[in-house]
Design an enzyme around this catalytic site. Sequence first.
Site, mmCIF file in Angstrom:
data_model
loop_
_atom_site.group_PDB
_atom_site.id
_atom_site.type_symbol
_atom_site.label_atom_id
_atom_site.label_comp_id
_atom_site.label_asym_id
_atom_site.label_seq_id
_atom_site.Cartn_x
_atom_site.Cartn_y
_atom_site.Cartn_z
ATOM 1 N N ARG A 52 30.322 -5.917 59.560
ATOM 2 C CA ARG A 52 31.323 -6.030 60.609
ATOM 3 C C ARG A 52 31.683 -7.485 60.892
ATOM 4 O O ARG A 52 32.856 -7.871 60.869
ATOM 5 C CB ARG A 52 30.797 -5.378 61.883
ATOM 6 C CG ARG A 52 31.672 -5.487 63.098
ATOM 7 C CD ARG A 52 30.868 -5.139 64.345
ATOM 8 N NE ARG A 52 29.731 -4.300 63.978
ATOM 9 C CZ ARG A 52 29.830 -3.030 63.628
ATOM 10 N NH1 ARG A 52 30.989 -2.452 63.676
ATOM 11 N NH2 ARG A 52 28.754 -2.368 63.262
ATOM 12 N N THR A 53 30.688 -8.294 61.180
ATOM 13 C CA THR A 53 30.953 -9.689 61.538
ATOM 14 C C THR A 53 31.572 -10.434 60.361
ATOM 15 O O THR A 53 32.516 -11.213 60.535
ATOM 16 C CB THR A 53 29.644 -10.382 61.976
ATOM 17 O OG1 THR A 53 29.082 -9.641 63.065
ATOM 18 C CG2 THR A 53 29.916 -11.796 62.434
ATOM 19 N N LYS A 82 14.128 -18.859 45.573
ATOM 20 C CA LYS A 82 13.358 -19.823 44.787
ATOM 21 C C LYS A 82 12.808 -20.944 45.659
ATOM 22 O O LYS A 82 12.011 -21.751 45.194
ATOM 23 C CB LYS A 82 14.238 -20.436 43.694
ATOM 24 C CG LYS A 82 14.811 -19.443 42.698
ATOM 25 C CD LYS A 82 15.675 -20.150 41.655
ATOM 26 C CE LYS A 82 16.496 -19.169 40.839
ATOM 27 N NZ LYS A 82 17.686 -19.794 40.229
ATOM 28 N N ARG A 103 25.558 -16.395 58.734
ATOM 29 C CA ARG A 103 24.598 -15.566 59.466
ATOM 30 C C ARG A 103 23.237 -15.859 58.840
ATOM 31 O O ARG A 103 23.103 -15.767 57.613
ATOM 32 C CB ARG A 103 24.964 -14.083 59.292
ATOM 33 C CG ARG A 103 23.864 -13.072 59.628
ATOM 34 C CD ARG A 103 23.592 -12.928 61.111
ATOM 35 N NE ARG A 103 24.743 -12.585 61.873
ATOM 36 C CZ ARG A 103 25.036 -11.360 62.327
ATOM 37 N NH1 ARG A 103 24.216 -10.364 62.093
ATOM 38 N NH2 ARG A 103 26.121 -11.143 63.029
ATOM 39 N N HIS A 131 24.575 -16.168 69.167
ATOM 40 C CA HIS A 131 25.665 -15.530 68.437
ATOM 41 C C HIS A 131 26.929 -15.885 69.208
ATOM 42 O O HIS A 131 27.547 -15.038 69.851
ATOM 43 C CB HIS A 131 25.450 -14.015 68.387
ATOM 44 C CG HIS A 131 26.364 -13.286 67.456
ATOM 45 N ND1 HIS A 131 27.360 -13.922 66.723
ATOM 46 C CD2 HIS A 131 26.454 -11.966 67.127
ATOM 47 C CE1 HIS A 131 27.998 -13.013 66.005
ATOM 48 N NE2 HIS A 131 27.470 -11.843 66.220
#
Lengths: 306, 306, 306
Positions: A52-53, A82, A103, A131
């Site tokens: 969604r975001t 890694k 994110r 957020h």
Amino acid sequence: MRHVSTVRQFDLQETTRLIERAEYLRTAKRAEIQKNLAGMLVATLFYEPSTRTRLSFEAAVYRLGGQVISAENAQENSSSKKGETLADVFRIVGAYVDAIVIRHHSSTELEQAMPYAPVPVINAGAGSGEHPTQALLDVYTIWRELGRIDNLSVAVLGDLKYGRTVHSLLRMFAMMSNISLKLYYPEGLGLPGDLLSEMAQAGVRVEHAASVEEALAGADVVYQTRIQAERLEALEEVCAASDYAIQAKHLSVLPAHARILHPLPRVGEIDPAIDPDARAAYFRQAENGLYLRMALLEQVLKGELS
Amino acid sequence: MRHVSTVRQFDLQETTRLIERAEYLRTAKRAEIQKNLAGMLVATLFYEPSTRTRLSFEAAVYRLGGQVISAENAQENSSSKKGETLADVFRIVGAYVDAIVIRHHSSTELEQAMPYAPVPVINAGAGSGEHPTQALLDVYTIWRELGRIDNLSVAVLGDLKYGRTVHSLLRMFAMMSNISLKLYYPEGLGLPGDLLSEMAQAGVRVEHAASVEEALAGADVVYQTRIQAERLEALEEVCAASDYAIQAKHLSVLPAHARILHPLPRVGEIDPAIDPDARAAYFRQAENGLYLRMALLEQVLKGELS
Amino acid sequence: MRHVSTVRQFDLQETTRLIERAEYLRTAKRAEIQKNLAGMLVATLFYEPSTRTRLSFEAAVYRLGGQVISAENAQENSSSKKGETLADVFRIVGAYVDAIVIRHHSSTELEQAMPYAPVPVINAGAGSGEHPTQALLDVYTIWRELGRIDNLSVAVLGDLKYGRTVHSLLRMFAMMSNISLKLYYPEGLGLPGDLLSEMAQAGVRVEHAASVEEALAGADVVYQTRIQAERLEALEEVCAASDYAIQAKHLSVLPAHARILHPLPRVGEIDPAIDPDARAAYFRQAENGLYLRMALLEQVLKGELS
């Protein structure tokens, strides 16, 4: 050039400017704004999946005529497995694009890496931290639905301890005038102490409700959030997430002008039977995210963010 | 605005219109059609991975000047794992884009969610149900290769019980004139009874063949499909998938004007030695999907789909 | 039309032409080059994840006005798991796009499939084989940092046995004049014999160093690579990857005009304390990849690659 890292960066003036720009972009003809980010390239790096975001940001770039390169599943598909640092990623990807939307699972790692990015970085949700664009679109939604962002009585329901969207939103409330909160949450999932102090210091009044009905009575805004089942199981006193769900029967105590918000996704916290009610604002809220992010991207990419 | 959910939506007139438009788009100069979807944004949400189908739709959008946002692995990377409904996804993503192309594991869930989408939704394959754009491109291929879509003798080979592309194609045959089918399939993997009845009612003649040679003899069109190994193992009478494969030696019984189709991917059902033969139409068939999907996207996005 | 499969395709003249074009594209105004690939569509198919390389190619296409369709995780999300051949993938995806950029786990499979592609295929790293665009950008970086690509003393550190970027780079050195190599590597991870012969035949001088200091002393270029922990564990004589790492203390023996390169990602092989030093060229090297790939894509897509 400035990164978007926390809601604390946004004062009332800047928030208002973003809201007004979002409102303009919503109503502008497509062709009119289709050149605003022409030639610009944005990377969306999602170390935690959030369709969604991510899609919301990417749609925002495209609506303004920009282009996107994307890592839908950066954690699994990149060199982070890694052991590469996020600072190195920012330095490298920052050489390819004009801005990075990220994110990440760790707000600490994100904060430490941001200074190394040669282009603006936008925090699209970081671990249990911030957020910021969610809080901005929440405030935009309140402004749009009620016509003001002060003098508000707000019911906040759900997991107030771990919910990062709630924390970001309350920090925005701290800079507004005459805000009252009524909180309803499972024992053990209340607001963290420092956030309570912050509210007190900012003059935000805080009450505690003992039921959904008590929380909703007299509210202008209801902010409902998700309670993760595993949180409840971890509590000594077992209770059901459904005790905190908003159901059709609760609507009778809610004022006609009130609005129900939810950051989504929802999984049972709001009965779908409520969806057709004019007070159910959560899908309009999701749409508002598109316009708010367009406004923010414009400012960031034009280096206008003060 | 209308969703594309099943082949049953397409009558002969509309199918012909799509085919003719696809043929036009194939031969048009790129610059000429590069503005047809200018400013349009399409989401491709794939809850089951399918690189071929996804890339085909995305290429179709780009060729017409539109833009794409994509979830390559929506099942794993989205909130569906948390329990969000597809209806909520459609409402939210539908606020960002002009159309949604979706591959989903459940045709039932897809059907139930479609009414909630504020923009057109195109079914790009749903569970054991429909795959309407595959059937449309199959018909387009027959039209292009043979010059007609009636008066056809069609051999259909493979798993006729579970193969959704076969089911969708046969439903399209039901509206055409003078179609004869010759079916060859492992015991227990024949056509479902209701589809057989549907064929009978529509006047489609159905015969059963006892070998690849018998099926291919006299055919205008050969439609070969994949048999999943686990299906065969589950049958009482064990048989080999290779018994149903088309090999070079079989070509001698196939008329020179005939064409072999396969929805692809293939895994041994057609010997690559056949590829250079003019009758091997499966790669041209895959390419046709691009043009057919361009035509369909145009109609859906212009709201012209009757 | 020609595929880009190995560095052996690039002679000195073509390499120089690419470098000069990359340098032009770096300094050109964006609007000036934004039409060079207008209307072109490129597929990036990554059967092994590599966010950096993928994003670099995609950014290159967008900067030139082209569009991209992408499989970020082709191995998991495509029909290759069902057993489809890469040749079939090329034939099908090649019908949708103008070029294919591919990362694959097997150089043999890639070589065998390329002839079936109807459009140019660019090898973006194949198994333990080649990674030609990395070698080209390495050479571009040396040219840009030192003003020449001949008369060079080059220290090469790390896993010289399995490192495909080193192999590709050394093959490019073979066509340049007056190159001396000083190699420093864990016992058992030296250059393969055939590559050593190739160097000897091409007149490249090869010495072996016994420490980081000895390797760096007098070098014009230091090429550092990663040693995978599992490689070291497999060796009889246990040693630490950190013995081969470049640390701040080593800089004193390195000439002031020298440059340190690394294909990245790095995981401890170069101390971040070195990053601010002007000789640390690895982040500029990563950026150079963008411009070099733009130049290569232009040539491939215009069919100009000789």
